[in-house]
Design a protein around this motif. Sequence first.
Motif, PDB file in Angstrom:
ATOM      1  N   ASP A  56      41.635  12.803  98.439  1.00  0.00           N
ATOM      2  CA  ASP A  56      41.026  12.453  99.779  1.00  0.00           C
ATOM      3  C   ASP A  56      41.376  10.859  99.952  1.00  0.00           C
ATOM      4  O   ASP A  56      41.782  10.596 100.927  1.00  0.00           O
ATOM      5  N   VAL A  57      40.891  10.246  98.994  1.00  0.00           N
ATOM      6  CA  VAL A  57      40.868   8.935  98.807  1.00  0.00           C
ATOM      7  C   VAL A  57      42.282   8.286  98.896  1.00  0.00           C
ATOM      8  O   VAL A  57      42.654   7.460  99.720  1.00  0.00           O
ATOM      9  N   GLU A  58      43.202   8.880  98.434  1.00  0.00           N
ATOM     10  CA  GLU A  58      44.785   8.657  98.350  1.00  0.00           C
ATOM     11  C   GLU A  58      45.213   8.909  99.612  1.00  0.00           C
ATOM     12  O   GLU A  58      45.954   8.082 100.143  1.00  0.00           O
ATOM     13  N   LYS A  59      44.865   9.890 100.148  1.00  0.00           N
ATOM     14  CA  LYS A  59      45.411  10.248 101.535  1.00  0.00           C
ATOM     15  C   LYS A  59      44.822   9.269 102.557  1.00  0.00           C
ATOM     16  O   LYS A  59      45.683   8.668 103.487  1.00  0.00           O
ATOM     17  N   THR A  60      43.677   8.975 102.401  1.00  0.00           N
ATOM     18  CA  THR A  60      43.133   7.891 103.476  1.00  0.00           C
ATOM     19  C   THR A  60      43.523   6.496 103.314  1.00  0.00           C
ATOM     20  O   THR A  60      43.946   5.920 104.074  1.00  0.00           O
ATOM     21  N   SER A  61      43.696   5.989 101.937  1.00  0.00           N
ATOM     22  CA  SER A  61      44.276   4.575 101.925  1.00  0.00           C
ATOM     23  C   SER A  61      45.623   4.496 102.393  1.00  0.00           C
ATOM     24  O   SER A  61      45.669   3.398 102.547  1.00  0.00           O
ATOM     25  N   LYS A  62      46.509   5.413 102.350  1.00  0.00           N
ATOM     26  CA  LYS A  62      47.780   5.377 102.950  1.00  0.00           C
ATOM     27  C   LYS A  62      47.723   4.796 104.405  1.00  0.00           C
ATOM     28  O   LYS A  62      48.680   3.920 104.688  1.00  0.00           O
ATOM     29  N   GLY A  63      46.756   5.129 105.237  1.00  0.00           N
ATOM     30  CA  GLY A  63      46.654   4.521 106.554  1.00  0.00           C
ATOM     31  C   GLY A  63      45.846   3.548 106.607  1.00  0.00           C
ATOM     32  O   GLY A  63      45.740   2.899 107.836  1.00  0.00           O
ATOM     33  N   LEU A  64      45.640   2.865 105.645  1.00  0.00           N
ATOM     34  CA  LEU A  64      44.699   1.434 105.647  1.00  0.00           C
ATOM     35  C   LEU A  64      45.475   0.252 105.529  1.00  0.00           C
ATOM     36  O   LEU A  64      46.821   0.349 104.956  1.00  0.00           O
ATOM     37  N   SER A  65      45.188  -0.898 105.822  1.00  0.00           N
ATOM     38  CA  SER A  65      45.815  -2.153 105.637  1.00  0.00           C
ATOM     39  C   SER A  65      44.709  -3.310 105.262  1.00  0.00           C
ATOM     40  O   SER A  65      43.585  -3.329 105.408  1.00  0.00           O
ATOM     41  N   GLY A  66      45.633  -4.421 104.937  1.00  0.00           N
ATOM     42  CA  GLY A  66      44.762  -5.734 104.410  1.00  0.00           C
ATOM     43  C   GLY A  66      43.689  -5.489 103.452  1.00  0.00           C
ATOM     44  O   GLY A  66      43.545  -4.677 102.334  1.00  0.00           O
ATOM     45  N   SER A  67      42.524  -6.011 103.711  1.00  0.00           N
ATOM     46  CA  SER A  67      41.426  -6.165 102.790  1.00  0.00           C
ATOM     47  C   SER A  67      40.876  -4.795 102.438  1.00  0.00           C
ATOM     48  O   SER A  67      40.232  -4.559 101.356  1.00  0.00           O
ATOM     49  N   VAL A  68      40.868  -3.965 103.749  1.00  0.00           N
ATOM     50  CA  VAL A  68      40.226  -2.567 103.672  1.00  0.00           C
ATOM     51  C   VAL A  68      41.064  -1.804 102.536  1.00  0.00           C
ATOM     52  O   VAL A  68      40.270  -1.080 101.559  1.00  0.00           O
ATOM     53  N   ARG A  69      42.313  -2.055 102.628  1.00  0.00           N
ATOM     54  CA  ARG A  69      43.052  -1.161 101.595  1.00  0.00           C
ATOM     55  C   ARG A  69      43.054  -1.695 100.496  1.00  0.00           C
ATOM     56  O   ARG A  69      43.010  -0.857  99.344  1.00  0.00           O
TER      57      ARG A  69
END
Length: 202
Positions: free
Chosen positions: A27-40
Amino acid sequence: MGENSYPHETIAWAKQRLDELDGIISDVEKTSKGLSGSVRAEAEAALARLEASRASLRKSYDALRAEAEDLKRTAEDLQEALDAEWVEVETSFQSFLGALADQADTVRSIVAARAEAQRQAWDNSLKGLQDQAAETVDKARGELDAAIKHLSDEADKFQARIGEVKDAGDASWEAVKSGLAEAKAVHDRTINKIRGAFAKLF
């Protein structure tokens, strides 16, 4: 908890945690793909910690399974030695009965007494296991019911505070999270106790 069931329960518990962690990581891997910057970057750091934890858990799980397998082999070796000794017991007993061949009433009495002693031992063993299993299951059920009630109470409090100020909402959310964690811990203990109780029956 029987000595044989404890390693089995611990292995099952560890496997359950590994499966759960696999799901979390996915779940974390899937969600991380849509993040950017410091949040990612934070998400990737958390993912790295999760993967390190999984590797550590996997190592402990594998070691425990290997240890349990060694213990099983030792128990099997001991069982073979006990079986071999029991053959000697039976042979000696039959020799004794053979020496009394001309005393049929005495032989009949000895064999009947032995059969009764075996039946009584089996009955006592089975009753003890049944009582222990019933007590463990009842206690575990009570703990789970109490945890679910607590969680329900916390959820009700959370629902009542949804419209209140943010700080109160955060406090309620923390209480709900704490209740969820507590309920999960009680659930896990309950399942382990029930497994232990039933493991003793077989």
